[in-house]
Each structure stands twice: as C-alpha cells, then as structure tokens.
Design a protein around this motif. Structure first.
Motif, PDB file in Angstrom:
ATOM      1  N   SER A 115     -11.285   7.844  -2.401  1.00 37.39           N
ATOM      2  CA  SER A 115     -10.133   7.284  -3.107  1.00 37.39           C
ATOM      3  C   SER A 115     -10.516   6.009  -3.854  1.00 37.39           C
ATOM      4  CB  SER A 115      -8.993   7.020  -2.125  1.00 37.39           C
ATOM      5  OG  SER A 115      -9.303   5.963  -1.231  1.00 37.39           O
ATOM      6  N   LEU A 116     -11.373   5.182  -3.262  1.00 36.46           N
ATOM      7  CA  LEU A 116     -11.790   3.963  -3.947  1.00 36.46           C
ATOM      8  C   LEU A 116     -12.616   4.276  -5.195  1.00 36.46           C
ATOM      9  CD1 LEU A 116     -12.719   1.648  -0.940  1.00 36.46           C
ATOM     10  CD2 LEU A 116     -10.772   1.417  -2.474  1.00 36.46           C
ATOM     11  N   LYS A 117     -13.460   5.289  -5.124  1.00 36.13           N
ATOM     12  CA  LYS A 117     -14.265   5.663  -6.282  1.00 36.13           C
ATOM     13  C   LYS A 117     -13.414   6.245  -7.402  1.00 36.13           C
ATOM     14  CE  LYS A 117     -18.549   6.408  -3.695  1.00 36.13           C
ATOM     15  NZ  LYS A 117     -19.529   7.408  -3.167  1.00 36.13           N
TER      16      LYS A 117
ATOM     17  N   SER B 256       0.803  -1.224   0.000  1.00 37.42           N
ATOM     18  CA  SER B 256       0.000   0.000   0.000  1.00 37.42           C
ATOM     19  C   SER B 256       0.834   1.271   0.000  1.00 37.42           C
ATOM     20  CB  SER B 256      -0.952   0.010   1.201  1.00 37.42           C
ATOM     21  OG  SER B 256      -0.234   0.073   2.418  1.00 37.42           O
ATOM     22  N   THR B 257       2.134   1.172   0.352  1.00 35.85           N
ATOM     23  CA  THR B 257       2.978   2.365   0.251  1.00 35.85           C
ATOM     24  C   THR B 257       3.126   2.823  -1.195  1.00 35.85           C
ATOM     25  OG1 THR B 257       4.965   0.979   0.166  1.00 35.85           O
ATOM     26  CG2 THR B 257       4.320   1.867   2.323  1.00 35.85           C
ATOM     27  N   GLN B 258       2.776   1.951  -2.140  1.00 28.69           N
ATOM     28  CA  GLN B 258       2.857   2.302  -3.559  1.00 28.69           C
ATOM     29  C   GLN B 258       1.565   2.897  -4.095  1.00 28.69           C
ATOM     30  OE1 GLN B 258       5.803   2.003  -5.415  1.00 28.69           O
ATOM     31  NE2 GLN B 258       6.568   1.682  -3.319  1.00 28.69           N
ATOM     32  N   ASP B 259       0.532   3.009  -3.251  1.00 34.47           N
ATOM     33  CA  ASP B 259      -0.715   3.636  -3.700  1.00 34.47           C
ATOM     34  C   ASP B 259      -0.480   5.112  -4.006  1.00 34.47           C
ATOM     35  OD1 ASP B 259      -1.986   1.243  -3.218  1.00 34.47           O
ATOM     36  OD2 ASP B 259      -3.016   1.908  -1.399  1.00 34.47           O
ATOM     37  N   PRO B 260      -0.919   5.610  -5.152  1.00 32.77           N
ATOM     38  CA  PRO B 260      -0.790   7.038  -5.420  1.00 32.77           C
ATOM     39  C   PRO B 260      -1.640   7.854  -4.448  1.00 32.77           C
ATOM     40  CG  PRO B 260      -1.254   5.815  -7.444  1.00 32.77           C
ATOM     41  CD  PRO B 260      -1.480   4.877  -6.302  1.00 32.77           C
ATOM     42  N   VAL B 261      -1.208   9.068  -4.167  1.00 31.23           N
ATOM     43  CA  VAL B 261      -1.997   9.963  -3.326  1.00 31.23           C
ATOM     44  C   VAL B 261      -3.353  10.206  -3.995  1.00 31.23           C
ATOM     45  CG1 VAL B 261      -2.143  12.284  -2.345  1.00 31.23           C
ATOM     46  CG2 VAL B 261       0.038  11.060  -2.334  1.00 31.23           C
ATOM     47  N   GLY B 262      -4.404  10.077  -3.217  1.00 27.10           N
ATOM     48  CA  GLY B 262      -5.748  10.238  -3.764  1.00 27.10           C
ATOM     49  C   GLY B 262      -6.360   8.948  -4.261  1.00 27.10           C
ATOM     50  N   LYS B 263      -5.539   7.879  -4.323  1.00 25.60           N
ATOM     51  CA  LYS B 263      -6.052   6.577  -4.754  1.00 25.60           C
ATOM     52  C   LYS B 263      -5.630   5.499  -3.750  1.00 25.60           C
ATOM     53  CE  LYS B 263      -6.655   7.860  -9.525  1.00 25.60           C
ATOM     54  NZ  LYS B 263      -6.498   7.543 -10.967  1.00 25.60           N
ATOM     55  N   GLU B 264      -5.655   5.889  -2.476  1.00 28.25           N
ATOM     56  CA  GLU B 264      -5.359   4.935  -1.407  1.00 28.25           C
ATOM     57  C   GLU B 264      -6.359   3.782  -1.465  1.00 28.25           C
ATOM     58  OE1 GLU B 264      -3.714   8.888  -0.277  1.00 28.25           O
ATOM     59  OE2 GLU B 264      -5.688   8.194  -0.985  1.00 28.25           O
ATOM     60  N   GLY B 265      -5.879   2.591  -1.161  1.00 28.21           N
ATOM     61  CA  GLY B 265      -6.709   1.395  -1.271  1.00 28.21           C
ATOM     62  C   GLY B 265      -6.526   0.661  -2.585  1.00 28.21           C
TER      63      GLY B 265
ATOM     64  N   ASP C 275      -5.777   2.163 -13.539  1.00 32.42           N
ATOM     65  CA  ASP C 275      -4.931   2.285 -12.350  1.00 32.42           C
ATOM     66  C   ASP C 275      -4.490   0.902 -11.856  1.00 32.42           C
ATOM     67  OD1 ASP C 275      -5.163   5.120 -12.170  1.00 32.42           O
ATOM     68  OD2 ASP C 275      -7.112   4.896 -11.185  1.00 32.42           O
ATOM     69  N   LEU C 276      -5.401  -0.036 -11.857  1.00 37.14           N
ATOM     70  CA  LEU C 276      -5.084  -1.395 -11.409  1.00 37.14           C
ATOM     71  C   LEU C 276      -4.050  -2.036 -12.323  1.00 37.14           C
ATOM     72  CD1 LEU C 276      -8.763  -2.368 -10.653  1.00 37.14           C
ATOM     73  CD2 LEU C 276      -6.949  -2.356  -8.932  1.00 37.14           C
ATOM     74  N   ARG C 277      -4.203  -1.849 -13.628  1.00 34.85           N
ATOM     75  CA  ARG C 277      -3.231  -2.412 -14.571  1.00 34.85           C
ATOM     76  C   ARG C 277      -1.854  -1.785 -14.379  1.00 34.85           C
ATOM     77  NH1 ARG C 277      -7.750  -1.574 -18.061  1.00 34.85           N
ATOM     78  NH2 ARG C 277      -8.852  -3.554 -18.437  1.00 34.85           N
ATOM     79  N   ALA C 278      -1.839  -0.475 -14.156  1.00 26.12           N
ATOM     80  CA  ALA C 278      -0.567   0.222 -13.980  1.00 26.12           C
ATOM     81  C   ALA C 278       0.129  -0.222 -12.704  1.00 26.12           C
ATOM     82  CB  ALA C 278      -0.801   1.734 -13.963  1.00 26.12           C
ATOM     83  N   PHE C 279      -0.636  -0.381 -11.615  1.00 24.82           N
ATOM     84  CA  PHE C 279      -0.052  -0.842 -10.352  1.00 24.82           C
ATOM     85  C   PHE C 279       0.508  -2.249 -10.526  1.00 24.82           C
ATOM     86  CE2 PHE C 279       0.137  -2.723  -6.208  1.00 24.82           C
ATOM     87  CZ  PHE C 279       0.447  -1.679  -5.341  1.00 24.82           C
ATOM     88  N   HIS C 280      -0.259  -3.098 -11.163  1.00 24.93           N
ATOM     89  CA  HIS C 280       0.175  -4.469 -11.404  1.00 24.93           C
ATOM     90  C   HIS C 280       1.457  -4.486 -12.230  1.00 24.93           C
ATOM     91  CE1 HIS C 280       0.174  -8.215 -13.865  1.00 24.93           C
ATOM     92  NE2 HIS C 280      -0.162  -8.781 -12.724  1.00 24.93           N
ATOM     93  N   ALA C 281       1.534  -3.673 -13.261  1.00 28.18           N
ATOM     94  CA  ALA C 281       2.678  -3.680 -14.165  1.00 28.18           C
ATOM     95  C   ALA C 281       3.960  -3.222 -13.480  1.00 28.18           C
ATOM     96  CB  ALA C 281       2.391  -2.779 -15.361  1.00 28.18           C
TER      97      ALA C 281
END
Length: 440
Positions: A193-195, A65-74, A201-207
């Motif tokens: 943030s979840l909305k 979760s430290t890699q979550d962008p600000v505003g997109k926590e979770g 975003d999910l694909r980018a985090f995964h990549a």
C-alpha cells in the motif's frame, strides 16, 4: 533540532511547568480557557500565561487513517511525515533550516479519526513561527525526493514493527475486532500500500481533509486574544470551509474471537478487548471509574494486585476504555512468560468476571475518586499538557467549562452506577490475541 535550540525551549518549558503546576493546583483554574474568534470566524481556546516566553499551539483536523483509500493504507501516516519536508518556496532542506533558525518545534501525527498538529515557539519568534506553520498546513510541496525518502523510512519502520510482538498483537487485535471496517485496517499500511501511494494521492488527501469545518485549536502561553485572532486567520483562513470526508459507519466490535500468532520471542504478549463506551455515553464517567479500579489504576488496580503482586505473572498489566467515534472498546494487555500465558489470561478473566458480578466496594470507589480528583492538576503542569488537554476536550465535545465541571461529575458517580456499567461492559466474551512462541 540543535542542542542550543533544545536547551532554550527546555529551560523555558521547565519554568513554565512550575508556574502552571502551581496555578492549577486544586480545581485547575489556570486551565479554564477563553474562547477566541478570529475575524474570519475561526475559533480557538486560549489559556494566556505571560510568565514565560513560550507559546504552544495544538490543533486537529477531522479525518485520520479511516480516510485512507482501500489499497493505499498508510496514506494519512505518510502525509504526517511530509508536512515539514518542504512547503511554499522552501524545499525540505530550507524548511528544516528555517525551523532550526526559529528554535521551533513542529510536528504532525495521524490517528484513526483525527489528524493532529502541534507547534511550540519562543515568543520572540512568534510571527515567523506562525507563518511557517501556515506554509506547512496550506502549501505542502510533496516533492518526489521527499516522498520517496519518507516512504522508504515508513517501509523500514514496518519491517522493524513486524518483529515487535506488541505491534503485531495490536494490529491483529484490530483486525479481529473490526475485520474490513476502517478500524480494522492497518493505520501505517503495508509495503504494497505504501508503494502504491503517489504525490497526487497525498495532495488529494490533504485537499479533502484539511478544512476549517471541524477544526479544533488550543493555544497556551505568552499571547493574548487580540494578538491571536488575526494569526488564526493567517494560518488557517485560506483552507476550504468544508472537507470531503468519506462516511465511516458505526460498528460493533466482534467478541469471542481467539487469535494466536507464533513469534520467536522469549515471552507471550496478550491483548484482549470487548465492547466499551463511546465518549458521549452517559455511563462513560462511571465506566472510567470502574476501569480504574479494575485495571487502569496501575499499582492500585485489581489486576495489578492479582497478576503481579500475588502471583508474579507479569511486570505490568492494564486495561482502558478506548472511545472511538463509531465504536467503544474495553481493551487491555499483558506480557508474561510463555509457559504461564494461559494461567495469566485465566486470572485476568476471573477478575473481569468478579467486577461484572460483584463490583467494587464503597471504600474502593471513594479512594479512586479521591485519587482521580487529586491527580487531575498533573494533567496541566506544562503548556504542552494544557494545550493537549484542551484540544482533547474540544474533540470530545465536552464544553469549554469541562475543567470546572469534571471533578463534580466524578463525585456524582454512585456505587450502583459503577456496578451497573460493569455488568453492561464486562459481561460479553473477550476477543483475545496472543503473540509468542508456539504453543502459548
């Protein structure tokens, strides 16, 4: 997962538990792993146990979760719920049907700094199970209906947690200790943030986080090194060699902060923390023993004796060392009657000061060593536990021979070591969070 599937896995696991517990009594010899290197260079630690037809696989990628962008926590947390909601050519329903057909247990979880996965399969389903794991890790679909459904479940969970004093206290403590550092942000996010999170975003985090660099793998059960090696390449080999992680700075937790949250609940929940030790600190083992005596030893700890047994202030009270990669914490918690919250906290602080100023006796240290050494095999009494322990040892960079060395490290700790580390850790003011009725 169907009842028949559960019963088959449970029956095999029960047999495995007895086998592993017998094997690891004493020095945990059966948990001494062998290093397996795949043709593509992927490493895993393997404990081969052919007595029961089960294979457990635990693995971890760097970046939670430290890699979550600000505003997109979770974001990391939401991703963990979606990897088994469709992958490759299988939509969510087809993927789950395949899991059930294979009698497979598959799960994912995020932490602050690591993204975990685990799989447990019957040996007869081995190849198909590893292939399904490959799809989940390398080709998640993130279909819109699945994302929306998991997002709705996450938001529903947040609303429930907002009424849970333990969760509220934990999040308030993180914020008080770390403010705007990634450790201080909510790992599960908030509704806004979840909305804001999209499939992109999910694909980018995964990549950028699912990469071979820093990947740790532990395998336990009915498989040998020759069979495992090519399966490692099959599952993980197509991932990028390196990720693209955002750098997380070291941080010193704030001390002396007091936070009071009002909630209409019958008792007060108290959480407290101060600076602790990172896992690679030379004083960590001495700190581990010190904490066990103070509050980590459950029924035998100072805090249990003083808070529960002598005064009846709480049902349970505990402390622990929480070693993050960029900060070390000493943390604790208790639940007590609202009208006795101040008294309970005063007793806890008194015992912490006593440990810092006086420390334990030689007898208490000897008893703690004996307990921790004698109980160590219980961490290895099932294939799941062995895989989990081996993964943790890898993540902490303790070495493949740690299970052989661990008890010796405990034996080497002296009373002077424990007293020194107690003064080092416990001499600073605590940050305290209380959640309960107004006026606690």
């Amino acid at each position: 997962m169907g009842i028949a599937i559960l019963s088959r896995l449970a029956a095999a696991a029960a047999i495995a538990g007895g086998v592993f517990l017998a094997a690891v009594s004493g020095q945990a010899e059966a948990a001494s792993p062998q290093r397996v290197i795949s043709p593509g260079g992927i490493e895993a630690w393997l404990v081969e146990e052919r007595t029961v037809p089960l294979i457990a696989v635990n693995f971890a990628f760097q970046g939670g979760s430290t890699q979550d962008p600000v505003g997109k926590e979770g974001l990391a947390n939401l991703l963990s719920t979606l990897l088994d909601e469709g992958a490759g050519d299988l939509d969510g329903q087809a993927f789950q049907a395949k899991v059930e057909d294979l009698s497979l247990r598959l799960g994912f979880e995020d932490s602050r700094e690591v993204f975990y996965g685990e799989m447990k399969t019957l040996s007869e389903s081995r190849d198909a199970a590893f292939d399904l794991l490959r799809l989940a890790i390398t080709k998640p679909r993130f279909d819109l209906d699945a994302v929306d459904r998991m997002r709705a479940q996450a938001i529903s969970g947040l609303r429930r947690e907002a009424k849970d004093p333990d969760t509220v206290a934990g999040e308030a403590l993180s914020k008080a200790l770390f403010a705007n550092h990634p450790y201080g942000r909510p790992a599960t996010g908030n509704e806004a943030s979840l909305k804001a999170i999209t499939a992109a975003d999910l694909r980018a985090f995964h990549a950028r986080t699912f990469a071979r660099e820093g990947l740790k793998i532990a395998v336990v059960g009915d498989i040998d090194a020759k069979t495992l090696a090519p399966l490692l390449d099959s599952v993980f080999g197509s991932l990028p060699a390196k990720g693209n992680l955002v750098a997380v700075p070291d941080v010193e937790p704030r001390t002396g902060v007091t936070v009071a949250e009002t909630m209409a609940v019958p008792q007060a929940t108290i959480r407290f923390a101060g600076p602790g030790l990172k896992r690679d600190d030379p004083d960590f083992m001495a700190g581990f023993l010190m904490n066990h005596i103070l509050g980590g030893g459950s029924l035998s700890s100072w805090l249990y004796e003083e808070v529960r047994e002598k005064r009846g202030l709480a049902y349970s009270v505990s402390t622990s060392l929480a070693p993050f990669r960029h900060a070390g914490l000493f943390v604790g918690g208790v639940g007590t009657r609202a009208d006795r919250a101040a008294e309970t906290l005063a007793v806890i602080k008194e015992q912490i000061r006593r440990m810092a100023d006086v420390g334990p006796t030689e007898k208490e240290l000897a008893e703690t060593k004996a307990f921790l050494i004698g109980s160590y095999p219980l961490r290895f009494d099932t294939s799941d536990k062995i895989a989990g322990q081996l993964l943790s040892i890898q993540l902490d960079n303790l070495g493949i021979d740690y299970t052989d060395r661990r008890n010796g490290l405990i034996e080497k700790v002296t009373l002077d070591d424990v007293k020194r580390v107690a003064r080092r850790i416990l001499s600073k003011d605590l940050t305290v969070v209380t959640v309960g009725p107004g006026g606690t």
